[in-house]
Design a protein around this motif. Sequence first.
Motif, PDB file in Angstrom:
ATOM      1  N   SER A  70     -11.978  -3.737  -2.706  1.00  0.00           N
ATOM      2  CA  SER A  70     -10.654  -2.324  -4.011  1.00  0.00           C
ATOM      3  C   SER A  70      -9.694  -2.582  -3.337  1.00  0.00           C
ATOM      4  CB  SER A  70     -11.725  -0.911  -4.376  1.00  0.00           C
ATOM      5  OG  SER A  70     -12.973  -1.146  -4.660  1.00  0.00           O
ATOM      6  N   TYR A  71      -8.551  -2.165  -4.359  1.00  0.00           N
ATOM      7  CA  TYR A  71      -7.603  -1.666  -3.285  1.00  0.00           C
ATOM      8  C   TYR A  71      -6.608  -1.030  -4.484  1.00  0.00           C
ATOM      9  CZ  TYR A  71      -8.098  -7.185  -2.254  1.00  0.00           C
ATOM     10  OH  TYR A  71      -8.420  -7.860  -1.496  1.00  0.00           O
ATOM     11  N   LYS A  72      -5.975  -0.189  -3.929  1.00  0.00           N
ATOM     12  CA  LYS A  72      -5.241   1.298  -4.046  1.00  0.00           C
ATOM     13  C   LYS A  72      -5.036   1.384  -6.043  1.00  0.00           C
ATOM     14  CE  LYS A  72      -2.159   4.023  -2.072  1.00  0.00           C
ATOM     15  NZ  LYS A  72      -0.940   4.025  -1.105  1.00  0.00           N
ATOM     16  N   ASN A  73      -4.783   0.241  -6.719  1.00  0.00           N
ATOM     17  CA  ASN A  73      -4.161   1.206  -7.246  1.00  0.00           C
ATOM     18  C   ASN A  73      -4.892   0.483  -8.834  1.00  0.00           C
ATOM     19  OD1 ASN A  73      -1.354   1.928  -6.600  1.00  0.00           O
ATOM     20  ND2 ASN A  73      -0.298   0.147  -6.646  1.00  0.00           N
ATOM     21  N   HIS A  74      -5.310  -0.509  -9.709  1.00  0.00           N
ATOM     22  CA  HIS A  74      -6.402  -0.924 -10.014  1.00  0.00           C
ATOM     23  C   HIS A  74      -7.201  -2.173 -10.593  1.00  0.00           C
ATOM     24  CE1 HIS A  74      -2.745  -4.006 -11.102  1.00  0.00           C
ATOM     25  NE2 HIS A  74      -2.234  -2.941 -10.851  1.00  0.00           N
ATOM     26  N   SER A  75      -6.826  -2.970  -9.285  1.00  0.00           N
ATOM     27  CA  SER A  75      -7.761  -3.994  -9.048  1.00  0.00           C
ATOM     28  C   SER A  75      -8.703  -3.993  -7.918  1.00  0.00           C
ATOM     29  CB  SER A  75      -6.651  -5.320  -8.905  1.00  0.00           C
ATOM     30  OG  SER A  75      -5.816  -5.071  -7.592  1.00  0.00           O
TER      31      SER A  75
ATOM     32  N   GLU B  18       2.542  -6.002  -1.494  1.00  0.00           N
ATOM     33  CA  GLU B  18       1.619  -5.754  -2.780  1.00  0.00           C
ATOM     34  C   GLU B  18       2.902  -6.188  -3.956  1.00  0.00           C
ATOM     35  OE1 GLU B  18       2.195  -1.114  -4.955  1.00  0.00           O
ATOM     36  OE2 GLU B  18       2.901  -1.392  -2.966  1.00  0.00           O
ATOM     37  N   ALA B  19       4.367  -6.681  -3.500  1.00  0.00           N
ATOM     38  CA  ALA B  19       5.022  -7.446  -4.752  1.00  0.00           C
ATOM     39  C   ALA B  19       4.464  -8.787  -4.416  1.00  0.00           C
ATOM     40  CB  ALA B  19       6.017  -7.341  -4.022  1.00  0.00           C
ATOM     41  N   ALA B  20       3.884  -9.035  -4.236  1.00  0.00           N
ATOM     42  CA  ALA B  20       3.205 -10.454  -4.857  1.00  0.00           C
ATOM     43  C   ALA B  20       2.474 -10.883  -4.938  1.00  0.00           C
ATOM     44  CB  ALA B  20       3.545 -11.442  -2.839  1.00  0.00           C
ATOM     45  N   PHE B  21       1.628  -9.823  -4.550  1.00  0.00           N
ATOM     46  CA  PHE B  21      -0.118  -9.136  -5.012  1.00  0.00           C
ATOM     47  C   PHE B  21      -0.439  -9.242  -6.316  1.00  0.00           C
ATOM     48  CE2 PHE B  21      -4.308  -7.651  -5.416  1.00  0.00           C
ATOM     49  CZ  PHE B  21      -4.736  -9.100  -5.307  1.00  0.00           C
ATOM     50  N   GLY B  22       0.965  -7.771  -6.591  1.00  0.00           N
ATOM     51  CA  GLY B  22       0.389  -7.265  -7.485  1.00  0.00           C
ATOM     52  C   GLY B  22      -0.623  -5.677  -7.736  1.00  0.00           C
ATOM     53  N   ASP B  23      -0.815  -5.266  -6.689  1.00  0.00           N
ATOM     54  CA  ASP B  23      -1.741  -4.744  -6.124  1.00  0.00           C
ATOM     55  C   ASP B  23      -1.187  -3.790  -4.853  1.00  0.00           C
ATOM     56  OD1 ASP B  23      -3.124  -2.396  -6.261  1.00  0.00           O
ATOM     57  OD2 ASP B  23      -4.905  -3.122  -7.143  1.00  0.00           O
ATOM     58  N   ASN B  24      -1.301  -2.984  -4.126  1.00  0.00           N
ATOM     59  CA  ASN B  24      -1.218  -2.232  -2.731  1.00  0.00           C
ATOM     60  C   ASN B  24      -2.464  -2.421  -2.068  1.00  0.00           C
ATOM     61  OD1 ASN B  24      -1.678  -0.656  -0.230  1.00  0.00           O
ATOM     62  ND2 ASN B  24       0.425   0.208  -1.152  1.00  0.00           N
ATOM     63  N   ARG B  25      -2.331  -3.777  -1.289  1.00  0.00           N
ATOM     64  CA  ARG B  25      -4.002  -4.046  -0.137  1.00  0.00           C
ATOM     65  C   ARG B  25      -3.713  -3.565   1.025  1.00  0.00           C
ATOM     66  NH1 ARG B  25      -4.290 -10.182  -1.186  1.00  0.00           N
ATOM     67  NH2 ARG B  25      -2.296 -10.662  -0.158  1.00  0.00           N
ATOM     68  N   GLU B  26      -2.819  -1.686   1.363  1.00  0.00           N
ATOM     69  CA  GLU B  26      -2.474  -1.636   2.481  1.00  0.00           C
ATOM     70  C   GLU B  26      -3.744  -1.525   3.795  1.00  0.00           C
ATOM     71  OE1 GLU B  26      -0.835   2.580   4.978  1.00  0.00           O
ATOM     72  OE2 GLU B  26      -0.997   2.048   2.630  1.00  0.00           O
ATOM     73  N   ARG B  27      -4.916  -1.294   3.578  1.00  0.00           N
ATOM     74  CA  ARG B  27      -5.958  -0.652   4.275  1.00  0.00           C
ATOM     75  C   ARG B  27      -5.974  -1.697   4.303  1.00  0.00           C
ATOM     76  NH1 ARG B  27     -10.800   2.798   1.915  1.00  0.00           N
ATOM     77  NH2 ARG B  27      -9.992   1.249   0.518  1.00  0.00           N
TER      78      ARG B  27
END
Length: 279
Positions: free
Chosen positions: A56-61, A155-164
Amino acid sequence: MIETFSEKDIKGLLLLSQLEKWDYSEADLHTIFSSGNVFGHRNENGDIVSSAAIISYKNHSAFIGMVIVRKDYRKQGLAGQLMKHCLHNLFPEINAYLIATKEGEHLYKTAGFKIVDYVSKYISSEYIPRAFKASGFYTKSLKNSDIEEAVKLDEAAFGDNRERFLKKRIQQAEKAVVLQNELNKMMGYGLAVRTPSNIVIGPVVAPSAEAAMLVIDELAKSYKEKLRIDLSSHAEMLKNLIENHGFQLQNEPSVMTYGSNTISAGNSTLFAIAAQAFG
């Protein structure tokens, strides 16, 4: 009965992966558990005979991966049960994706997934270093102070925040580099991660195919072993560049999304994905 696994089950999951000739390492599984959940079945002896992971990623995916069923337990409906379980555990607003093997496509279509894209899997048995420059760019080793900016670029490249996920993957990487322009501004990054079978190059984020090749060359040129890279569908120019360095196309697995969801809208700077389980 489907159960939720924990990091205590990594040994059993690795055994399942090895039996079915999947390429997960112990470090990969720790990365998966850091960013998601793993489900599956056990037999009467307590052995893990199936698995599926939701990252799971941060925003919606979220990406569904690691869908494995032990050979002697196939055709019993376990994979279908796991897909229903995974989808049931996602919120309705979450965009669910996966990258499918040819063998798995029918199962995923039955579950409601549709093909929306593809990735190109390349292997190099012997990387060919060549003098390569991308005008206006240079690479350097990624440091802890670079991670926050790498997360923003990703995040800009993938389309969602994957920080973790990304922080854990950077820890896992054998090599990590950043791409900078002449003003010393970070413009991209790339990782090289060891698995039991090869060195995986990815993610690679860059503003152009030439800049992406500069990152790839810096990551790959010191290795004498087998390399793997999975390129995004828009990376046509980069495909020509890596083929010139000894990479050969193996296959082009489908990217699938669930229901009416559409693929995340990145900015076309993600040239190589992290791995098929992560996107």
